[in-house]
Each structure stands twice: as C-alpha cells, then as structure tokens.
Write a protein that holds these residues in place. Structure first.
Motif, PDB file in Angstrom:
ATOM      1  N   VAL A 264       6.454   8.691  -1.676  1.00  0.00           N
ATOM      2  CA  VAL A 264       7.112   7.608  -0.946  1.00  0.00           C
ATOM      3  C   VAL A 264       6.652   7.640   0.508  1.00  0.00           C
ATOM      4  O   VAL A 264       6.463   8.707   1.082  1.00  0.00           O
ATOM      5  CB  VAL A 264       8.648   7.781  -1.000  1.00  0.00           C
ATOM      6  CG1 VAL A 264       9.348   6.720  -0.183  1.00  0.00           C
ATOM      7  CG2 VAL A 264       9.132   7.761  -2.435  1.00  0.00           C
ATOM      8  N   VAL A 265       6.493   6.466   1.091  1.00  0.00           N
ATOM      9  CA  VAL A 265       6.187   6.344   2.514  1.00  0.00           C
ATOM     10  C   VAL A 265       7.350   5.617   3.180  1.00  0.00           C
ATOM     11  O   VAL A 265       7.819   4.594   2.684  1.00  0.00           O
ATOM     12  CB  VAL A 265       4.884   5.541   2.752  1.00  0.00           C
ATOM     13  CG1 VAL A 265       4.678   5.278   4.227  1.00  0.00           C
ATOM     14  CG2 VAL A 265       3.700   6.280   2.177  1.00  0.00           C
TER      15      VAL A 265
ATOM     16  N   GLY B  48       6.263  19.312   3.402  1.00  0.00           N
ATOM     17  CA  GLY B  48       7.230  19.045   4.451  1.00  0.00           C
ATOM     18  C   GLY B  48       7.046  17.653   5.000  1.00  0.00           C
ATOM     19  O   GLY B  48       6.539  16.758   4.308  1.00  0.00           O
ATOM     20  N   GLN B  49       7.425  17.456   6.234  1.00  0.00           N
ATOM     21  CA  GLN B  49       7.373  16.121   6.836  1.00  0.00           C
ATOM     22  C   GLN B  49       6.093  15.938   7.654  1.00  0.00           C
ATOM     23  O   GLN B  49       5.628  16.861   8.316  1.00  0.00           O
ATOM     24  CB  GLN B  49       8.581  15.904   7.732  1.00  0.00           C
ATOM     25  CG  GLN B  49       9.892  15.937   6.949  1.00  0.00           C
ATOM     26  CD  GLN B  49      11.082  15.784   7.859  1.00  0.00           C
ATOM     27  OE1 GLN B  49      11.283  16.582   8.762  1.00  0.00           O
ATOM     28  NE2 GLN B  49      11.871  14.758   7.607  1.00  0.00           N
ATOM     29  N   LYS B  50       5.545  14.725   7.597  1.00  0.00           N
ATOM     30  CA  LYS B  50       4.327  14.412   8.357  1.00  0.00           C
ATOM     31  C   LYS B  50       4.414  12.978   8.857  1.00  0.00           C
ATOM     32  O   LYS B  50       4.712  12.064   8.104  1.00  0.00           O
ATOM     33  CB  LYS B  50       3.090  14.580   7.494  1.00  0.00           C
ATOM     34  CG  LYS B  50       1.801  14.219   8.225  1.00  0.00           C
ATOM     35  CD  LYS B  50       0.582  14.632   7.449  1.00  0.00           C
ATOM     36  CE  LYS B  50      -0.701  14.187   8.088  1.00  0.00           C
ATOM     37  NZ  LYS B  50      -0.942  14.611   9.428  1.00  0.00           N
ATOM     38  N   ILE B  51       4.136  12.804  10.149  1.00  0.00           N
ATOM     39  CA  ILE B  51       4.051  11.478  10.745  1.00  0.00           C
ATOM     40  C   ILE B  51       2.572  11.110  10.789  1.00  0.00           C
ATOM     41  O   ILE B  51       1.751  11.829  11.361  1.00  0.00           O
ATOM     42  CB  ILE B  51       4.662  11.428  12.153  1.00  0.00           C
ATOM     43  CG1 ILE B  51       6.158  11.762  12.081  1.00  0.00           C
ATOM     44  CG2 ILE B  51       4.429  10.067  12.801  1.00  0.00           C
ATOM     45  CD1 ILE B  51       6.843  11.845  13.425  1.00  0.00           C
ATOM     46  N   PHE B  52       2.214   9.989  10.168  1.00  0.00           N
ATOM     47  CA  PHE B  52       0.838   9.516  10.140  1.00  0.00           C
ATOM     48  C   PHE B  52       0.645   8.533  11.292  1.00  0.00           C
ATOM     49  O   PHE B  52       1.060   7.388  11.209  1.00  0.00           O
ATOM     50  CB  PHE B  52       0.540   8.821   8.801  1.00  0.00           C
ATOM     51  CG  PHE B  52       0.520   9.770   7.634  1.00  0.00           C
ATOM     52  CD1 PHE B  52      -0.683  10.261   7.151  1.00  0.00           C
ATOM     53  CD2 PHE B  52       1.699  10.156   7.030  1.00  0.00           C
ATOM     54  CE1 PHE B  52      -0.700  11.145   6.080  1.00  0.00           C
ATOM     55  CE2 PHE B  52       1.689  11.038   5.954  1.00  0.00           C
ATOM     56  CZ  PHE B  52       0.493  11.529   5.484  1.00  0.00           C
ATOM     57  N   GLU B  53       0.039   9.000  12.359  1.00  0.00           N
ATOM     58  CA  GLU B  53      -0.177   8.160  13.556  1.00  0.00           C
ATOM     59  C   GLU B  53      -1.278   7.159  13.323  1.00  0.00           C
ATOM     60  O   GLU B  53      -2.176   7.315  12.616  1.00  0.00           O
ATOM     61  CB  GLU B  53      -0.511   9.027  14.762  1.00  0.00           C
ATOM     62  CG  GLU B  53       0.607   9.962  15.153  1.00  0.00           C
ATOM     63  CD  GLU B  53       1.850   9.276  15.691  1.00  0.00           C
ATOM     64  OE1 GLU B  53       1.771   8.136  16.197  1.00  0.00           O
ATOM     65  OE2 GLU B  53       2.920   9.879  15.616  1.00  0.00           O
TER      66      GLU B  53
ATOM     67  N   ALA C  79      -1.429   7.423   3.224  1.00  0.00           N
ATOM     68  CA  ALA C  79      -0.373   8.437   3.258  1.00  0.00           C
ATOM     69  C   ALA C  79       0.104   8.770   1.846  1.00  0.00           C
ATOM     70  O   ALA C  79       0.380   9.934   1.535  1.00  0.00           O
ATOM     71  CB  ALA C  79       0.795   7.953   4.115  1.00  0.00           C
ATOM     72  N   LEU C  80       0.185   7.769   0.989  1.00  0.00           N
ATOM     73  CA  LEU C  80       0.605   8.009  -0.397  1.00  0.00           C
ATOM     74  C   LEU C  80      -0.382   8.901  -1.135  1.00  0.00           C
ATOM     75  O   LEU C  80      -0.005   9.659  -2.023  1.00  0.00           O
ATOM     76  CB  LEU C  80       0.754   6.687  -1.149  1.00  0.00           C
ATOM     77  CG  LEU C  80       1.990   5.867  -0.841  1.00  0.00           C
ATOM     78  CD1 LEU C  80       1.909   4.518  -1.528  1.00  0.00           C
ATOM     79  CD2 LEU C  80       3.249   6.604  -1.256  1.00  0.00           C
ATOM     80  N   GLU C  81      -1.643   8.819  -0.772  1.00  0.00           N
ATOM     81  CA  GLU C  81      -2.688   9.634  -1.410  1.00  0.00           C
ATOM     82  C   GLU C  81      -2.735  11.063  -0.867  1.00  0.00           C
ATOM     83  O   GLU C  81      -3.374  11.925  -1.465  1.00  0.00           O
ATOM     84  CB  GLU C  81      -4.071   9.013  -1.181  1.00  0.00           C
ATOM     85  CG  GLU C  81      -4.246   7.657  -1.795  1.00  0.00           C
ATOM     86  CD  GLU C  81      -5.574   7.027  -1.414  1.00  0.00           C
ATOM     87  OE1 GLU C  81      -5.935   6.049  -2.072  1.00  0.00           O
ATOM     88  OE2 GLU C  81      -6.236   7.503  -0.474  1.00  0.00           O
ATOM     89  N   THR C  82      -2.071  11.298   0.252  1.00  0.00           N
ATOM     90  CA  THR C  82      -2.157  12.575   0.941  1.00  0.00           C
ATOM     91  C   THR C  82      -1.051  13.525   0.488  1.00  0.00           C
ATOM     92  O   THR C  82       0.126  13.167   0.512  1.00  0.00           O
ATOM     93  CB  THR C  82      -2.039  12.366   2.470  1.00  0.00           C
ATOM     94  OG1 THR C  82      -3.044  11.434   2.880  1.00  0.00           O
ATOM     95  CG2 THR C  82      -2.185  13.650   3.234  1.00  0.00           C
ATOM     96  N   GLU C  83      -1.448  14.722   0.066  1.00  0.00           N
ATOM     97  CA  GLU C  83      -0.465  15.748  -0.259  1.00  0.00           C
ATOM     98  C   GLU C  83       0.162  16.245   1.055  1.00  0.00           C
ATOM     99  O   GLU C  83      -0.542  16.493   2.025  1.00  0.00           O
ATOM    100  CB  GLU C  83      -1.131  16.926  -0.968  1.00  0.00           C
ATOM    101  CG  GLU C  83      -1.511  16.641  -2.398  1.00  0.00           C
ATOM    102  CD  GLU C  83      -0.310  16.478  -3.307  1.00  0.00           C
ATOM    103  OE1 GLU C  83       0.720  17.154  -3.090  1.00  0.00           O
ATOM    104  OE2 GLU C  83      -0.402  15.654  -4.234  1.00  0.00           O
ATOM    105  N   VAL C  84       1.473  16.366   1.062  1.00  0.00           N
ATOM    106  CA  VAL C  84       2.165  16.863   2.237  1.00  0.00           C
ATOM    107  C   VAL C  84       3.061  18.017   1.827  1.00  0.00           C
ATOM    108  O   VAL C  84       3.583  18.053   0.715  1.00  0.00           O
ATOM    109  CB  VAL C  84       2.991  15.769   2.952  1.00  0.00           C
ATOM    110  CG1 VAL C  84       2.103  14.706   3.542  1.00  0.00           C
ATOM    111  CG2 VAL C  84       4.009  15.151   2.040  1.00  0.00           C
TER     112      VAL C  84
END
Length: 72
Positions: free
Chosen positions: A8-9, A67-72, A60-65
């Motif tokens: 989820v984004v 915890g929390q990550k802000i995509f600037e 962002a949906l394609e990116t494994e995270v």
C-alpha cells in the motif's frame, strides 16, 4: 493490508500523520487543499504533475521496505 501481503502507498500532504498511523510507503503530495494537483498550472502541466505522482507511487509499490519510508 500490508500484513495480508498487499503493498500500500499512502499519498498525503502531511507526512508526520502518515508516520503516526504507521504507513509503510509514504508519498508527499502537493498541498492540503489540492493534494494531487495544482489549479494554478496549465492543463498540460497539471497532467505532468499528476503523472509523476502516480509513477512515484507505482515505484514505491514495487519497492521492498522494512519499516516506514518516505519516497521524496
């Protein structure tokens, strides 16, 4: 939804709220009254702005995270 395996984004103008509610993938947007647009732009420029935000969200949906990550 993330725990169920659905990435989820969260797109928002106030990223600290996203962090507080525990969103994993956060996309900062434009402004509180117009989070996904800018009425001062031309039709073409607004389309470009919105497209960039959607592309950023898809990336962002394609990116494994972890915890929390802000995509600037």
């Amino acid at each position: 939804m993330e725990r169920a395996g659905l990435p989820v984004v969260h797109m928002c103008t106030i990223t600290p709220v996203s962090l507080t509610v525990g969103a994993n993938r956060i996309i900062p947007t434009v402004a509180i009254p117009h989070p996904l647009g800018n009425p001062n732009l031309t039709k073409e420029d607004e389309y470009t702005l919105r497209r960039k935000l959607v592309e950023k969200a898809l990336k962002a949906l394609e990116t494994e995270v972890d915890g929390q990550k802000i995509f600037e």
